[in-house]
Structures are given as structure tokens and as C-alpha cells.
Write a protein that holds these residues in place. Sequence first.
Motif, PDB file in Angstrom:
ATOM      1  N   MET A 206      31.078   4.475  56.527  1.00 34.02           N
ATOM      2  CA  MET A 206      32.354   3.780  56.277  1.00 34.02           C
ATOM      3  C   MET A 206      32.280   2.375  56.858  1.00 34.02           C
ATOM      4  O   MET A 206      31.532   2.117  57.801  1.00 34.02           O
ATOM      5  CB  MET A 206      33.536   4.562  56.873  1.00 34.02           C
ATOM      6  N   SER A 207      33.073   1.471  56.273  1.00 34.71           N
ATOM      7  CA  SER A 207      33.083   0.073  56.735  1.00 34.71           C
ATOM      8  C   SER A 207      34.371  -0.221  57.477  1.00 34.71           C
ATOM      9  O   SER A 207      35.454  -0.039  56.922  1.00 34.71           O
ATOM     10  CB  SER A 207      33.023  -0.882  55.543  1.00 34.71           C
ATOM     11  N   LEU A 208      34.229  -0.642  58.724  1.00 36.50           N
ATOM     12  CA  LEU A 208      35.380  -1.139  59.490  1.00 36.50           C
ATOM     13  C   LEU A 208      34.963  -2.501  60.027  1.00 36.50           C
ATOM     14  O   LEU A 208      33.871  -2.641  60.575  1.00 36.50           O
ATOM     15  CB  LEU A 208      35.723  -0.213  60.649  1.00 36.50           C
ATOM     16  N   TYR A 209      35.835  -3.494  59.906  1.00 36.58           N
ATOM     17  CA  TYR A 209      35.458  -4.889  60.177  1.00 36.58           C
ATOM     18  C   TYR A 209      34.182  -5.156  59.375  1.00 36.58           C
ATOM     19  O   TYR A 209      34.144  -4.839  58.190  1.00 36.58           O
ATOM     20  CB  TYR A 209      35.271  -5.145  61.676  1.00 36.58           C
ATOM     21  N   ASP A 210      33.111  -5.702  60.033  1.00 43.46           N
ATOM     22  CA  ASP A 210      31.881  -5.814  59.233  1.00 43.46           C
ATOM     23  C   ASP A 210      30.821  -4.833  59.745  1.00 43.46           C
ATOM     24  O   ASP A 210      29.637  -5.113  59.685  1.00 43.46           O
ATOM     25  CB  ASP A 210      31.384  -7.269  59.157  1.00 43.46           C
ATOM     26  N   PHE A 211      31.276  -3.692  60.223  1.00 46.52           N
ATOM     27  CA  PHE A 211      30.343  -2.681  60.712  1.00 46.52           C
ATOM     28  C   PHE A 211      30.211  -1.533  59.720  1.00 46.52           C
ATOM     29  O   PHE A 211      31.185  -1.142  59.081  1.00 46.52           O
ATOM     30  CB  PHE A 211      30.808  -2.125  62.065  1.00 46.52           C
ATOM     31  N   ASN A 212      29.000  -1.045  59.671  1.00 43.27           N
ATOM     32  CA  ASN A 212      28.726   0.126  58.851  1.00 43.27           C
ATOM     33  C   ASN A 212      28.568   1.297  59.809  1.00 43.27           C
ATOM     34  O   ASN A 212      27.676   1.295  60.652  1.00 43.27           O
ATOM     35  CB  ASN A 212      27.457  -0.136  58.032  1.00 43.27           C
ATOM     36  N   ILE A 213      29.452   2.264  59.701  1.00 44.18           N
ATOM     37  CA  ILE A 213      29.477   3.362  60.657  1.00 44.18           C
ATOM     38  C   ILE A 213      29.044   4.644  59.958  1.00 44.18           C
ATOM     39  O   ILE A 213      29.637   5.035  58.951  1.00 44.18           O
ATOM     40  CB  ILE A 213      30.895   3.482  61.265  1.00 44.18           C
ATOM     41  N   LYS A 214      27.986   5.251  60.500  1.00 50.41           N
ATOM     42  CA  LYS A 214      27.446   6.477  59.878  1.00 50.41           C
ATOM     43  C   LYS A 214      27.867   7.680  60.718  1.00 50.41           C
ATOM     44  O   LYS A 214      27.797   7.635  61.950  1.00 50.41           O
ATOM     45  CB  LYS A 214      25.920   6.408  59.845  1.00 50.41           C
ATOM     46  N   TRP A 215      28.284   8.763  60.031  1.00 49.71           N
ATOM     47  CA  TRP A 215      28.745   9.941  60.770  1.00 49.71           C
ATOM     48  C   TRP A 215      28.534  11.198  59.945  1.00 49.71           C
ATOM     49  O   TRP A 215      28.327  11.125  58.733  1.00 49.71           O
ATOM     50  CB  TRP A 215      30.220   9.784  61.156  1.00 49.71           C
ATOM     51  N   HIS A 216      28.542  12.323  60.624  1.00 49.22           N
ATOM     52  CA  HIS A 216      28.523  13.592  59.903  1.00 49.22           C
ATOM     53  C   HIS A 216      29.370  14.628  60.631  1.00 49.22           C
ATOM     54  O   HIS A 216      29.732  14.446  61.800  1.00 49.22           O
ATOM     55  CB  HIS A 216      27.096  14.083  59.632  1.00 49.22           C
ATOM     56  N   VAL A 217      29.704  15.685  59.911  1.00 47.88           N
ATOM     57  CA  VAL A 217      30.615  16.698  60.440  1.00 47.88           C
ATOM     58  C   VAL A 217      29.803  17.935  60.772  1.00 47.88           C
ATOM     59  O   VAL A 217      28.940  18.358  59.997  1.00 47.88           O
ATOM     60  CB  VAL A 217      31.695  17.062  59.383  1.00 47.88           C
ATOM     61  N   HIS A 218      30.085  18.509  61.958  1.00 50.27           N
ATOM     62  CA  HIS A 218      29.457  19.776  62.297  1.00 50.27           C
ATOM     63  C   HIS A 218      30.548  20.671  62.871  1.00 50.27           C
ATOM     64  O   HIS A 218      31.061  20.396  63.965  1.00 50.27           O
ATOM     65  CB  HIS A 218      28.318  19.563  63.295  1.00 50.27           C
ATOM     66  N   GLU A 219      30.914  21.679  62.124  1.00 53.61           N
ATOM     67  CA  GLU A 219      32.031  22.557  62.490  1.00 53.61           C
ATOM     68  C   GLU A 219      33.257  21.717  62.862  1.00 53.61           C
ATOM     69  O   GLU A 219      33.740  20.974  62.035  1.00 53.61           O
ATOM     70  CB  GLU A 219      31.603  23.538  63.580  1.00 53.61           C
ATOM     71  N   LYS A 220      33.709  21.778  64.106  1.00 53.20           N
ATOM     72  CA  LYS A 220      34.932  21.027  64.460  1.00 53.20           C
ATOM     73  C   LYS A 220      34.614  19.710  65.175  1.00 53.20           C
ATOM     74  O   LYS A 220      35.447  19.157  65.888  1.00 53.20           O
ATOM     75  CB  LYS A 220      35.851  21.910  65.317  1.00 53.20           C
ATOM     76  N   GLN A 221      33.362  19.271  65.010  1.00 48.03           N
ATOM     77  CA  GLN A 221      32.981  18.000  65.631  1.00 48.03           C
ATOM     78  C   GLN A 221      32.604  16.982  64.560  1.00 48.03           C
ATOM     79  O   GLN A 221      31.963  17.342  63.569  1.00 48.03           O
ATOM     80  CB  GLN A 221      31.771  18.197  66.526  1.00 48.03           C
ATOM     81  N   ILE A 222      32.993  15.750  64.802  1.00 47.86           N
ATOM     82  CA  ILE A 222      32.484  14.665  63.967  1.00 47.86           C
ATOM     83  C   ILE A 222      31.609  13.810  64.881  1.00 47.86           C
ATOM     84  O   ILE A 222      32.035  13.383  65.962  1.00 47.86           O
ATOM     85  CB  ILE A 222      33.615  13.840  63.323  1.00 47.86           C
ATOM     86  N   HIS A 223      30.382  13.643  64.437  1.00 49.56           N
ATOM     87  CA  HIS A 223      29.375  12.994  65.259  1.00 49.56           C
ATOM     88  C   HIS A 223      29.093  11.606  64.674  1.00 49.56           C
ATOM     89  O   HIS A 223      28.699  11.493  63.513  1.00 49.56           O
ATOM     90  CB  HIS A 223      28.115  13.881  65.219  1.00 49.56           C
ATOM     91  N   VAL A 224      29.325  10.573  65.483  1.00 52.01           N
ATOM     92  CA  VAL A 224      29.037   9.206  65.021  1.00 52.01           C
ATOM     93  C   VAL A 224      27.566   8.932  65.302  1.00 52.01           C
ATOM     94  O   VAL A 224      27.119   8.966  66.452  1.00 52.01           O
ATOM     95  CB  VAL A 224      29.939   8.170  65.725  1.00 52.01           C
TER      96      VAL A 224
END
Length: 236
Positions: A206-224
Motif C-alpha cells: 500500500m502507498s502512504l505518503y511516498d512510501f511503499n509498505i509491504k505487509w501480510h496477514v497471519h491469523e490475527k496478526q498483520i506483519h509489516v
Amino acid sequence: MNIIATIRSPYKQKFAIPRQPNLVKEAHGEIVFEKEFSDPNCLREIEQFSHLWLIFIFHASAEKGWSPTVQPPRLGGKESIGVFATRSTFRPNPIGLSVVENLGWKKKGTSLLLQVGGLDLLDGTPIIDIKPYLPYADALPQAKAGFAELAPSSDYEIEFSAEAERSLAELKSQYPELKNFITSVLKQDPRPAWRKKEFDDKRYGMSLYDFNIKWHVHEKQIHVISITSDSTPNVS
Ligand code: SAH
């Protein structure tokens, strides 16, 4: 009608924008008035109001048209509801309505700028009107809201990798709220409704400001996983 201003927002793409304003308080932006409306007289006494209504154009989806029914994400994207019973962006007239926090205005050169918080607008959204939010008329505690009665809740834990933490540390002086901002955005779980129901090992960006942020979901955690930037070469 005339466009009176354009918003500068940290949301650079539709994906991951919260579904309503004020769900992510850290989302601050700036309303940049068109030349014709860059007259501080237009804002005289606006500081008396803590919140403002923004009326704007869903310019990034306007050409997609509309249909009489839509499937709100709140209902898992499966049930059809009348367009006028939803806040869908796909409407006969692509007009959006958001209450935002009034964070004050300033004149910079010839530009008139009004800072606002708790946004749900895409960067570059054209604004057609601004009005003060009037609690006595606009806040109705007894109002019913059916399937959208409460703000969407989330019990995700947001975790940052060592690499992401390093990037945040480097960016701290320029973007002190970035970690809180990313956390609040991810707590909303921006994934499409159907994805939430099945095993999901996809890596999202996802893009916030000019940053590209990568993440994934594992059960009830979202890991950046990472926070990278094209314009800041020393951020990994
Ligand atoms: N508060 C507004 C918007 C609700 S829909 C209203 O009720 O009218 C919120 C969604 O609008 C966000 O998830 C985002 O994806 C979308 N959005 C925001 N700005 C937009 C724009 N300029 N064009 C198209 N979609 C936009």
C-alpha cells in the motif's frame, strides 16, 4: 459548479483508504484552494468550528458509473443494498461527504491552505464545498444505522519487522506519526471482504505518503515486512 480546492492526502491509491473519515485520526492532509478562492476572507472565523464537512467528487471512480444496488463490504460483499442506502462511491452523481477535523489554515505565498485530520480522501480529490459541522443539527445520538451501526472493529495485532523498524527510526524526525498511522490503517484490515474469509498468504503493498509498505496477514496478526521509498534512497 466550480471546484474550489484540491486535497493533498497521504492516501495515494484507493486501496487501504478507510471506509469513513475519523477511523484513522492520523490521516492528515491539506486543502489547497484554487486561485479564485484563495482569499482568507472565505475562511474568516472558521477556527470556531472543530470539524468541517467536505463535499467532494469521487474523481477516481466517477467514470465507472453506478447501479441501483451495491454490495457493501460491511455485509461481506454478498448482500445487495440500494445505492441510496449506502455510502458507496458508485452513485448517479459521484459526490462524497466526509466530516474532518479542522487543524487550522495558513497562507503560503499566494496559496491558501487548510489543514484537516481524520481524512478518507484520495490524494488529488477535487473539493466542491466546505461547511462547518454543527453538532446540534448534525450529531443525532438516537439515530439508527442498521448494518453500519458501529464503527468496524478489529482485533488485529500489528507487528513490524526489524527492517521496517529501521526505516521508521530513520524517518522519525520527518514523519513522527508514521508508525501510528500505518498501525491504524492496518487495524482496519484493508483487504477485500472475500479475502478475509479464506487462507491468505498474499503479500500486500500500500502507498502512504511516498512510501511503499509491504505487509501480510497471519491469523490475527498483520506483519509489516518493509517500508520503502523511491525518493529517500537511504531508507531500506
Ligand atoms: N465519507 C465519504 C466516502 C465514503 S466511501 C462518503 O460517505 O461519501 C470511502 C471510500 O472512498 C474510500 O475507501 C476510498 O477508497 C474512496 N475514495 C476516496 N476518495 C476518492 C476519490 N477521489 N475517488 C474515488 N474514490 C475515492
